[in-house]
Write a protein that holds these residues in place. Structure first.
Motif, PDB file in Angstrom:
ATOM      1  N   THR A  42      21.619  27.846  46.181  1.00  0.00           N
ATOM      2  CA  THR A  42      22.905  27.728  45.485  1.00  0.00           C
ATOM      3  C   THR A  42      23.660  29.052  45.431  1.00  0.00           C
TER       4      THR A  42
ATOM      5  N   LYS B  78      29.795  11.466  44.701  1.00  0.00           N
ATOM      6  CA  LYS B  78      30.819  12.327  44.091  1.00  0.00           C
ATOM      7  C   LYS B  78      31.836  12.813  45.107  1.00  0.00           C
TER       8      LYS B  78
ATOM      9  N   ASN C 251      26.994  11.202  49.441  1.00  0.00           N
ATOM     10  CA  ASN C 251      27.110  11.685  48.067  1.00  0.00           C
ATOM     11  C   ASN C 251      28.238  10.920  47.376  1.00  0.00           C
TER      12      ASN C 251
ATOM     13  N   SER D 161      25.736  25.338  39.977  1.00  0.00           N
ATOM     14  CA  SER D 161      25.618  23.913  40.286  1.00  0.00           C
ATOM     15  C   SER D 161      25.298  23.703  41.763  1.00  0.00           C
TER      16      SER D 161
ATOM     17  N   HIS E 130      34.137  23.916  38.905  1.00  0.00           N
ATOM     18  CA  HIS E 130      32.928  24.710  38.639  1.00  0.00           C
ATOM     19  C   HIS E 130      33.064  26.118  39.198  1.00  0.00           C
TER      20      HIS E 130
ATOM     21  N   ASN F 242      21.577  23.052  49.711  1.00  0.00           N
ATOM     22  CA  ASN F 242      22.799  23.649  49.198  1.00  0.00           C
ATOM     23  C   ASN F 242      23.496  24.563  50.210  1.00  0.00           C
TER      24      ASN F 242
ATOM     25  N   ARG G 137      26.114  19.164  45.782  1.00  0.00           N
ATOM     26  CA  ARG G 137      26.412  17.742  45.584  1.00  0.00           C
ATOM     27  C   ARG G 137      27.237  17.512  44.313  1.00  0.00           C
ATOM     28  N   GLU G 138      27.203  18.486  43.378  1.00  0.00           N
ATOM     29  CA  GLU G 138      27.985  18.360  42.154  1.00  0.00           C
ATOM     30  C   GLU G 138      29.405  18.911  42.324  1.00  0.00           C
ATOM     31  N   ARG G 139      29.647  19.619  43.414  1.00  0.00           N
ATOM     32  CA  ARG G 139      30.969  20.227  43.644  1.00  0.00           C
ATOM     33  C   ARG G 139      31.381  20.066  45.107  1.00  0.00           C
TER      34      ARG G 139
ATOM     35  N   SER H 205      36.722  24.269  43.487  1.00  0.00           N
ATOM     36  CA  SER H 205      36.324  23.261  42.512  1.00  0.00           C
ATOM     37  C   SER H 205      36.422  23.835  41.106  1.00  0.00           C
TER      38      SER H 205
END
Length: 531
Positions: free
Chosen positions: A245, A470, A468, A382, A213, A429, A385-387, A211
């Motif tokens: 994370t 995203k 999710n 992060s 990130h 995570n 869920r953001e990546r 990703s």
């Protein structure tokens, strides 16, 4: 600098000024520093009338190892190799080169027919050579980065004190301008060596994911945070992120690939540090200094001397314990309980938390001066869920890991199971995902796939939770074709920009599109740099 107005025989002040100009040009351009250095060195060699000239890099200090990066004049390959290795060879003087590196002082040997210097340079004995040699020093670390060796012959061309002053000034300028280039190149080479060594180890920490990130994280670690640990008394680094994370992974990665990797990594869970024993745990204590002190103990900081101290859950420390830590972060010394003498420590301190630290300062549970001391160098991790683009790679990694651990082979995830797991929110995570993979492998039949039915038995909440949003563009599920394509294009371009260090040209060429098309994508997808 020279005292006379006209150059001695064989010397060209015009060429020497040209050599200086080549150095200054580096400050106002983004060209190749090593090519500019070689051009400058050639001009300087000609300016000094050198018949033999050699520019050597210091690759390692202990044991000393040199590498020739440029030569000028009539130097035979065996002479260059001898200078690199410090071996005696007729016609040049490796001993002068090694002596200059050891002392850090420029050296002049005039014509042996005029001065009896040949005894110090057996390689030149019987010849009428004149030698100038000067170190190129790193002005920040006061270390020798390279060395310049010049040699000519003849009574009229023999080097003198004016030439030594010229060469010393030139070497100083080179060190100031090219010191950063030399330092960065050495750090990159050392890091490559450590990466190659770690690749051969099964337990080497690895940051997985493609990703944007994760690619940005890897680039920041190598460009900023690893070099920051390679100095004495480095600034503390703060690791911020939700539970699971990978803050502990980043700590191990920073230790494994920094110059401190041969020294200890000491891991401390600050939630276990009581207020009464904080000083003794951090700084050590003498036997009998308090009830229960049955032996001398070094404490966390002295145990981690030269290495890395990872303080996890830093937000759980009491105000009193924070005051203890603030002092050592400021002074780099500790006083064990029961002693009065200070002990200096050189420790890279990593602090991790999932707390909102500014909120903790407002609430009075975190000292503002303590927070100020370590908040400047921060790594933000992060949540998954953001990546979601990292999830398939992580699933495969942990599946294979647990298959090796349990000596059981499966057929891997079915496409339906993979989509379900990629769309999950994973509130815990990476830690949650790793545990889930352990469950799947344990409950799976050998030689069978990991399918939706197995997910339902082992982890029904994954299938029952809210998907999710995203992850939608990755799965083409519940989104229009337009949004799916747009999401894929945006993630792909961001990932390529990170891979190429933010270079628009590098990202565009790797995608194989024209400049106009690439900038149209940037504007349409709302990516910075498209103006």
């Amino acid at each position: 600098m020279p005292t006379g107005t006209s150059p001695p025989s064989g010397r060209s002040y015009h060429q020497l000024l040209h050599a200086m100009n080549e150095i200054l040009a580096v400050l106002s351009s983004d060209g190749d520093p090593e090519a500019a250095l070689c051009a400058s060195f050639t001009a300087a060699s000609q300016g000094f009338g050198a018949q033999k000239a050699l520019l050597l890099r210091v690759e390692e200090q202990a044991p000393l190892r040199l590498r020739a990066i440029h030569t000028h004049g009539k130097l035979a390959p065996e002479q260059v190799r001898a200078c690199e290795r410090g071996e005696s060879v007729r016609g040049v003087s490796p001993s002068v080169i090694y002596r200059v590196i050891e002392t850090g002082v420029p050296e002049l040997i005039e014509d042996p027919r005029l001065h009896a210097d040949a005894s110090r340079t057996p390689s030149l004995e019987g010849f009428h050579f004149s030698v100038l040699c000067a170190p190129i020093r790193d002005p920040l670390r006061d270390a020798v980065l390279a060395v310049i060796y010049l040699q000519n012959s003849g009574l009229l061309e023999a080097y003198g004190e004016d030439d030594r002053a010229w060469l010393a000034a030139y070497a100083t300028a080179v060190g100031r301008v090219f010191g950063f280039h030399f330092r960065q190149e050495r750090q990159e080479r050392e890091l490559r060596d450590r990466l190659e060594a770690a690749a051969a180890q099964d337990d080497a920490p690895e940051i997985l994911g493609d990703s944007a990130h994760t690619q940005a994280l890897r680039r920041a670690l190598h460009a900023t945070f690893l070099p920051a640990l390679d100095v004495e008394h480095p600034e503390p680094i703060l690791l911020l992120g939700e539970r699971g994370t990978g803050k502990d992974l980043i700590a191990r990665y920073l230790h494994a690939f920094s110059a401190r990797h041969k020294k200890p990594l000491v891991v401390v869970n600050c939630a276990e540090i009581t207020d009464e024993l904080a000083a003794a745990r951090f700084f050590g204590h003498k036997k009998g200094s308090f009830t229960g002190a049955l032996s001398d103990e070094p404490g966390f900081f002295r145990a981690a001397h030269g290495g890395v101290l990872f303080l996890d859950e830093i937000g759980e420390l009491s105000l009193r314990a924070q005051a203890h830590l603030l002092r050592v972060l400021e002074n780099h010394t500790v006083v064990p309980v029961g002693q009065t003498r200070e002990h200096p420590v050189d420790v890279a301190v990593l602090l991790a938390t999932n707390h909102d630290l500014p909120e903790a300062v407002q609430a009075g549970t975190l000292r503002a001066d303590f927070h100020d001391r370590f908040r400047t160098l921060a790594i933000h991790l992060s949540p998954l869920r953001e990546r979601p683009a990292d999830i398939p790679i992580l699933l495969e990694h942990f599946r294979r890991h647990h298959e090796r651990k349990h000596k059981k082979r499966t057929l891997g995830f079915t496409p339906e199971a993979l989509r379900a797991l990629t769309s999950a929110a994973w509130p815990g995570n990476v830690r949650d995902l790793a545990r889930a993979c352990a469950l799947f492998v344990i409950h799976a039949q050998a030689g069978a796939p990991i399918d939706l039915a197995l997910l339902e038995r082992c982890l029904p909440e994954v299938l029952q939770g809210t998907p999710n949003p995203k992850a939608g563009p990755l799965l083409w599920d519940g989104v229009s074709l337009r949004d799916a394509v747009r999401g894929f294009e945006r993630e792909l371009i961001l990932a390529r920009l990170e891979r190429h260090g933010g270079s628009l040209k590098g990202a565009r060429e790797s995608l194989g599109v024209s400049k106009a098309t690439f900038f149209r994508y940037l504007r349409g997808l709302g990516i910075g740099g498209g103006d």
